[in-house]
Design a protein around this motif. Structure first.
Motif, short mmCIF file in Angstrom:
data_model
loop_
_atom_site.label_atom_id
_atom_site.label_comp_id
_atom_site.label_asym_id
_atom_site.label_seq_id
_atom_site.Cartn_x
_atom_site.Cartn_y
_atom_site.Cartn_z
N ILE A 126 -10.15 12.94 8.13
CA ILE A 126 -11.08 11.92 7.65
C ILE A 126 -10.46 10.55 7.89
N ALA A 127 -11.15 9.72 8.66
CA ALA A 127 -10.68 8.36 8.95
C ALA A 127 -11.08 7.45 7.80
N VAL A 128 -10.09 6.97 7.08
CA VAL A 128 -10.33 6.10 5.92
C VAL A 128 -10.12 4.66 6.34
N PRO A 129 -11.11 3.78 6.10
CA PRO A 129 -10.93 2.39 6.50
C PRO A 129 -9.81 1.72 5.70
N LYS A 130 -9.04 0.86 6.38
CA LYS A 130 -7.90 0.21 5.74
C LYS A 130 -8.25 -1.14 5.14
N ASN A 131 -9.18 -1.83 5.73
CA ASN A 131 -9.50 -3.19 5.29
C ASN A 131 -10.95 -3.29 4.86
N LEU A 132 -11.22 -2.95 3.61
CA LEU A 132 -12.58 -3.04 3.10
C LEU A 132 -12.83 -4.43 2.51
N ASP A 133 -14.01 -4.92 2.78
CA ASP A 133 -14.38 -6.19 2.13
C ASP A 133 -14.79 -5.87 0.68
N PRO A 134 -14.80 -6.86 -0.19
CA PRO A 134 -15.09 -6.61 -1.62
C PRO A 134 -16.42 -5.89 -1.85
N GLU A 135 -17.45 -6.22 -1.08
CA GLU A 135 -18.77 -5.59 -1.26
C GLU A 135 -18.70 -4.09 -0.94
N SER A 136 -18.05 -3.74 0.16
CA SER A 136 -17.91 -2.33 0.54
C SER A 136 -17.08 -1.57 -0.48
N ARG A 137 -16.03 -2.20 -0.97
CA ARG A 137 -15.18 -1.58 -1.98
C ARG A 137 -16.00 -1.26 -3.24
N GLU A 138 -16.82 -2.19 -3.66
CA GLU A 138 -17.65 -1.99 -4.86
C GLU A 138 -18.69 -0.89 -4.61
N MET A 139 -19.25 -0.84 -3.41
CA MET A 139 -20.23 0.21 -3.08
C MET A 139 -19.58 1.59 -3.18
N LEU A 140 -18.35 1.71 -2.72
CA LEU A 140 -17.66 2.99 -2.78
C LEU A 140 -17.33 3.37 -4.23
N ARG A 141 -16.95 2.41 -5.04
CA ARG A 141 -16.69 2.70 -6.45
C ARG A 141 -17.96 3.21 -7.14
N LYS A 142 -19.09 2.56 -6.84
CA LYS A 142 -20.36 2.98 -7.43
C LYS A 142 -20.75 4.38 -6.95
N LEU A 143 -20.50 4.67 -5.69
CA LEU A 143 -20.80 6.00 -5.17
C LEU A 143 -19.95 7.06 -5.87
N ASP A 144 -18.67 6.78 -6.05
CA ASP A 144 -17.80 7.70 -6.78
C ASP A 144 -18.34 7.96 -8.18
N GLN A 145 -18.75 6.91 -8.87
CA GLN A 145 -19.28 7.06 -10.24
C GLN A 145 -20.57 7.88 -10.22
N LYS A 146 -21.45 7.57 -9.28
CA LYS A 146 -22.73 8.27 -9.20
C LYS A 146 -22.54 9.76 -8.93
N LEU A 147 -21.61 10.11 -8.05
CA LEU A 147 -21.38 11.51 -7.72
C LEU A 147 -20.65 12.25 -8.83
N GLY A 148 -19.88 11.52 -9.63
CA GLY A 148 -19.18 12.13 -10.75
C GLY A 148 -18.17 13.19 -10.36
N LEU A 149 -17.62 13.07 -9.19
CA LEU A 149 -16.63 14.04 -8.73
C LEU A 149 -15.26 13.72 -9.31
N ASP A 150 -14.52 14.76 -9.65
CA ASP A 150 -13.14 14.61 -10.08
C ASP A 150 -12.28 15.55 -9.24
N PRO A 151 -11.82 15.09 -8.08
CA PRO A 151 -11.10 15.97 -7.17
C PRO A 151 -9.75 16.45 -7.72
N ARG A 152 -9.25 15.81 -8.77
CA ARG A 152 -7.96 16.21 -9.33
C ARG A 152 -8.10 16.94 -10.66
N LYS A 153 -9.31 17.36 -11.00
CA LYS A 153 -9.55 18.04 -12.27
C LYS A 153 -8.67 19.29 -12.42
N GLU A 154 -8.56 20.08 -11.35
CA GLU A 154 -7.74 21.29 -11.40
C GLU A 154 -6.26 20.96 -11.57
N LEU A 155 -5.84 19.82 -11.06
CA LEU A 155 -4.45 19.42 -11.20
C LEU A 155 -4.11 19.14 -12.66
#
Length: 162
Positions: A126-155
């Protein structure tokens, strides 16, 4: 030079057919092209040991090949068709929705040629962008919240168990 104890002749150029997919360290025997036998014996055989250079993109695993192919987060999440290089030219790989980084996919018969052709194993990166602008960063945070995924829950369970 001759390692077999025979008499070394003057160098001779030979054209040799190397079978497809011949592996590292394998030997080719060329009948009658070795050193002369001692005491006027018949000319022996010449053995050529195959050495291969690593490829810049493909890694060899027997008759199979392996490579890493980068895709975007969006392609991994929603699915995509991506072009993948092979020795015979590019082919299309269908990446299913929900593909995880590190997942390995097989392209049957796209490895090395030979009596039993190998497969090509593609590891998804998975190619992860290194330089996100503030708007894109906020969009990704909102997407994470909306999906409600916790990839480290088992940890968390593992950390509290020790």
């Amino acid at each position: 030079t001759c390692g077999g104890g025979g008499v070394v002749q003057a160098p001779e150029s030979l054209t040799v057919s190397v079978p497809p997919g011949l592996g590292e360290g394998k030997k080719l025997r060329i009948k009658g092209k070795g050193a002369l036998g001692s005491g006027g014996g018949a000319q022996g055989d010449l053995y050529i040991v195959v050495r291969t250079r690593p490829h810049a993109f493909f890694k060899r695993e027997g008759q199979d090949l392996a490579c890493d192919v980068p895709i975007t987060f969006g392609e991994a999440a929603t699915g995509a068709e991506v072009n993948v290089p092979t020795l015979a030219g590019p082919v299309t790989l269908r990446v299913p929705a929900g593909t995880q980084g590190g997942q390995r996919m097989r392209l049957k018969g796209k490895g090395l040629a030979g009596a039993a052709p190998g497969d090509l194993y593609v590891t998804i990166q998975i190619a992860v962008p290194k330089n996100l602008d503030p708007e894109s960063r906020e969009m990704l945070r909102k997407l994470d919240q909306k999906l409600g995924l916790d990839p480290r829950k088992e940890l968390e369970t593992l950390l509290h168990a020790t």
